[in-house]
Scaffold this motif. Structure first.
Motif, PDB file in Angstrom:
ATOM      1  N   ARG A 401       0.856  -1.192   0.000  1.00 43.16           N
ATOM      2  CA  ARG A 401       0.000   0.000   0.000  1.00 43.16           C
ATOM      3  C   ARG A 401       0.892   1.243   0.000  1.00 43.16           C
ATOM      4  O   ARG A 401       1.137   1.866   1.034  1.00 43.16           O
ATOM      5  N   ILE A 402       1.367   1.601  -1.172  1.00 39.62           N
ATOM      6  CA  ILE A 402       2.313   2.708  -1.283  1.00 39.62           C
ATOM      7  C   ILE A 402       1.666   4.043  -0.942  1.00 39.62           C
ATOM      8  O   ILE A 402       2.309   4.949  -0.389  1.00 39.62           O
ATOM      9  N   ASP A 403       0.343   4.182  -1.213  1.00 32.60           N
ATOM     10  CA  ASP A 403      -0.342   5.435  -0.898  1.00 32.60           C
ATOM     11  C   ASP A 403      -0.365   5.683   0.607  1.00 32.60           C
ATOM     12  O   ASP A 403      -0.202   6.825   1.067  1.00 32.60           O
ATOM     13  N   GLU A 404      -0.580   4.629   1.404  1.00 32.89           N
ATOM     14  CA  GLU A 404      -0.577   4.784   2.856  1.00 32.89           C
ATOM     15  C   GLU A 404       0.817   5.145   3.372  1.00 32.89           C
ATOM     16  O   GLU A 404       0.955   5.936   4.309  1.00 32.89           O
ATOM     17  N   LEU A 406       3.064   6.851   1.664  1.00 29.76           N
ATOM     18  CA  LEU A 406       3.282   8.259   1.324  1.00 29.76           C
ATOM     19  C   LEU A 406       2.498   9.178   2.251  1.00 29.76           C
ATOM     20  O   LEU A 406       2.980  10.251   2.636  1.00 29.76           O
ATOM     21  N   ALA A 407       1.298   8.767   2.636  1.00 27.17           N
ATOM     22  CA  ALA A 407       0.501   9.578   3.554  1.00 27.17           C
ATOM     23  C   ALA A 407       1.194   9.692   4.910  1.00 27.17           C
ATOM     24  O   ALA A 407       1.177  10.756   5.545  1.00 27.17           O
ATOM     25  N   ARG A 410       3.906  12.219   4.647  1.00 27.54           N
ATOM     26  CA  ARG A 410       3.366  13.575   4.650  1.00 27.54           C
ATOM     27  C   ARG A 410       3.063  14.029   6.077  1.00 27.54           C
ATOM     28  O   ARG A 410       3.293  15.184   6.446  1.00 27.54           O
ATOM     29  N   LYS A 450       8.410   0.979  -5.605  1.00 30.91           N
ATOM     30  CA  LYS A 450       7.012   1.153  -6.009  1.00 30.91           C
ATOM     31  C   LYS A 450       6.592   2.612  -6.115  1.00 30.91           C
ATOM     32  O   LYS A 450       5.434   2.899  -6.398  1.00 30.91           O
ATOM     33  N   LEU A 451       7.503   3.513  -5.890  1.00 30.58           N
ATOM     34  CA  LEU A 451       7.150   4.924  -5.969  1.00 30.58           C
ATOM     35  C   LEU A 451       6.999   5.352  -7.418  1.00 30.58           C
ATOM     36  O   LEU A 451       7.876   5.056  -8.261  1.00 30.58           O
ATOM     37  N   VAL A 455       6.403  11.012  -8.181  1.00 29.79           N
ATOM     38  CA  VAL A 455       6.651  11.164  -6.748  1.00 29.79           C
ATOM     39  C   VAL A 455       8.150  11.286  -6.481  1.00 29.79           C
ATOM     40  O   VAL A 455       8.582  12.051  -5.614  1.00 29.79           O
TER      41      VAL A 455
END
Length: 679
Positions: A401-404, A406-407, A410, A450-451, A455
């Motif tokens: 879960r690359i989005d998690e 990155l979150a 942040r 996986k980025l 990004v």
């Protein structure tokens, strides 16, 4: 004959009363002049406050006291006849033996043993041998007791309590117990008669007047007991001693005034250097930046911190001190740890929701002389938050879960921005630590491969912008350190170093109000302040040398002067780490374009320590991992492994290239970013 004449003059064979009074004057004024000389030599840097200097000064005072002892006992011996001539010496031996027995067997405090020893000469002997002259004898003994007991609490407060106030390891030592008793006595005086501020100067002046009365009544007693004239006691020797003491007092008063002017001048130079006043109020403006503090927000933040503490159990300490990707543990143990984190999932989500917007300022009170007392609990809260987000990144990448991930990165960035905008230097140091956590999270995401390319470009640009933000932070550190150092001097001057909760807001004694009685210490204090301000006035933090340089080995300056060399290296190490991670991103972009990792990277950023391009390696690299002991107390066992990786590194502050890591695992100054690759 010449030797006999000199001997008779030295010990006043023909005038024992004059000899005893001269010896008393010499002891008092000689000790005062010796103290003044020691402070002066300390101030100009000719001697250091070490045991040899203390022992030499103590040796001189001991010689003066022995001379006084002999002359005083000889005087009382000369006033008796027959067997009584030896009573003064006999009483002295008995009294000294009694005090030694009380000191070693009854644990009599040393300062009280010293007071009772002095009372033998100022009270016991005069009262025992006074005869009909009991009035001046009793008056002198009473005046001495009142004067010393008025000044003793102030003396104990200044000598014992100040060094102990910075230590929380209180024991049953004489100094600690006496200081606490003295503090309570001073507090009682400040509350009952209402003594405060300059009132303590009046109190000290009263004590000194009683001691002056004791000195005069002692002279009167000697005259009446011996039958000599009062004028004969105040001979040339006594007048010379008092003249020298008065001259030294006036000299140090003048030096204090000059040193005060230097402090004002250097303070003005610093204010001009930074373009703002060197005050706690100006430092507060740097922190708030016109923003309104939000106490309710930080109350919620603290509740979240208290609700999310997965590291409190002993078996989980290792997960607190280790980065996730550097741990060696069984799959079962890691699963157990992940399930444990899931227990805090809802509370952690509520905590993370508070970082959607920038963190507002936490309420603080910037008061002159009290900056050292500002509590900063949010530093630990934000550091804990970063550690948890690092684990968020690790498990999110494990699940793809690359989005998690990155979150989470942040959220780390937004929380760290609060530290970056802080005005207290320790906050900026914690900011550096938390930024290292964030960079470790970026390295883990790079390692996953996986980025998205967009990004990668965004992260590289953000790291470059972050590097640009370091220079203003360096200037902020310079200003903050200078204000805090100057405020610490005011903290000492105002007596705010008391730590008892019941007198925290109102120190019983303000040392600065007593400066007129001991100009030597006040001159030394102001000279140290001037030296401290000189150290703080450097053009840029990058100009800090490898070693701090002081004009004099001052106690105060060397104790609280900012260590700009360490601070400089911390910021330069962060700069090197930011550039090294950008180098890894550059290598990842190369791999995606050419299908393999580069053998070399010619366009790497410059090493902030060497001024040359950062170093790059592809191949086997050494890395230290932490294996968690399965048995209590679950110790961290470091292991060094050789792994296929690429690394970008800096030579570090020592300028020596150690390849990014020493084979024996010993301390290495190199700063590196490492990315493990599949063979």
């Amino acid at each position: 004959m010449r030797w006999n004449g000199w001997w008779e003059k030295l010990f006043f064979r023909d005038a024992p009363a004059q000899g005893a009074f001269y010896a008393l004057t010499q002891l008092l004024l000689g000790s005062y002049l010796l103290f003044s000389l020691l402070i002066f030599l300390l101030g100009i840097g000719w001697v250091t406050f070490t045991m040899p200097a203390v022992w030499i000064a103590a040796g001189v005072v001991t010689v003066l006291f022995c001379y006084y002892l002999v002359m005083t006992l000889t005087f009382f011996r000369s006033q008796q006849s027959g067997f009584l001539r030896y009573l003064s010496w006999l009483y002295f031996v008995l009294w000294a033996g009694l005090l030694l027995w009380g000191y070693f067997r009854l644990s009599l405090p040393g300062i009280w043993a010293t007071w009772l020893f002095a009372f033998f000469f100022t009270g016991v002997l005069p009262l025992f041998f006074c005869g009909r002259q009991w009035k001046p004898a009793f008056g002198s003994a009473l005046a001495w007791c009142i004067g010393t007991l008025m000044l003793l609490p102030l003396l104990v407060y200044c000598v014992f309590y100040y060094p102990l106030s910075f230590s929380y390891n209180y024991d049953n030592s004489d100094g600690c117990l006496l200081s606490l008793v003295s503090i309570q006595f001073l507090v009682a005086l400040s509350r009952f008669p209402g003594i405060s501020g300059w009132g303590w100067s009046v109190w000290a002046a009263g004590g000194l007047l009683f001691l002056a009365l004791w000195y005069w009544l002692t002279a009167l007693f000697f005259v009446r007991l011996s039958g000599e004239k009062l004028r004969s006691l105040f001979g040339k020797g006594v007048i010379v001693w008092w003249s020298a003491g008065a001259a030294v007092f006036l000299l140090f008063t003048l030096l204090t005034w000059i040193a005060g002017g230097e402090v004002s001048r250097r303070t003005a130079e610093l204010a001009k250097r930074f373009g703002r006043p060197m005050t706690a109020e100006a430092l507060a403006e740097c922190y708030f930046h016109g923003r309104k503090p939000d106490a309710a927000f930080w109350d919620r933040w603290k509740k979240s911190y208290d609700a999310v503490d997965p590291f409190k159990e002993e078996e989980n300490y290792a997960f607190y001190y280790s980065e996730p990707n550097l741990m060696l543990t069984s799959a079962g143990r890691m699963k157990q740890w992940r399930n444990h984190l899931e227990e805090y999932s809802e509370a952690l989500k509520a905590w993370e929701a508070q970082t959607v917007n920038p963190l507002p300022p936490r309420p603080r009170h910037y008061q002159t002389g009290k900056l050292i007392g500002i509590c900063l609990p949010e530093l630990n809260w934000i550091r804990q938050f970063n550690r948890l987000q690092l684990w968020r990144i690790y498990f999110a990448l494990a699940d793809g879960r690359i989005d998690e991930a990155l979150a989470a990165e942040r959220r780390m960035k937004r929380s760290n921005q609060y530290l970056q905008q802080d005005s207290i230097s320790i906050s900026l140091r914690v900011w550096i630590v938390c930024e290292k956590f964030r960079l470790s999270g970026i390295e883990m995401m790079l390692e996953s491969g996986k980025l998205p390319e967009s990004v990668l470009h965004r992260l590289s640009a953000e790291l470059a912008e972050q590097e640009k933000a370091i220079s203003p932070r360096l200037e902020q550190v310079l200003y903050c350190e200078a204000v805090q150092a100057l405020d610490f001097c005011k903290f000492i001057q105002a007596g705010w170093y008391l730590i008892e909760s019941d007198i925290r807001d109102t120190p019983p004694v303000v040392p600065g109000k007593l400066r007129c009685f001991v100009p030597q210490l006040w001159w030394y204090f102001r000279r140290e302040m001037a030296e401290l301000l000189r150290i703080c006035n450097i053009p840029e933090l990058h100009h800090a040398g490898t070693k701090q340089r002081y004009r004099s080995p001052g106690i105060l300056a060397s104790m609280i002067a900012p260590n700009y060399t360490v601070t400089r290296n911390l910021f330069l190490r962060l700069t090197a780490r930011l550039r090294a991670v950008r180098g890894l991103i550059q290598a990842e972009l190369y791999r995606r374009k050419h299908g393999d990792w580069p053998e070399s990277l010619p366009d790497l950023p410059l090493d902030p320590f060497s001024g040359k391009p950062l170093l790059y390696r592809k191949g086997e690299c050494l890395q230290k991992f932490n294996r968690i002991d399965s048995e209590p107390p679950h110790r961290i066992l470091p292991e060094i492994h050789s792994i296929p990786a690429i690394q970008v590194w800096s030579v570090g502050p020592d300028g020596v290239d150690n390849g990014g890591f020493r084979p024996d695992g010993s301390h290495c100054d190199d700063v590196r970013a490492l990315l493990r690759i599949q063979p």
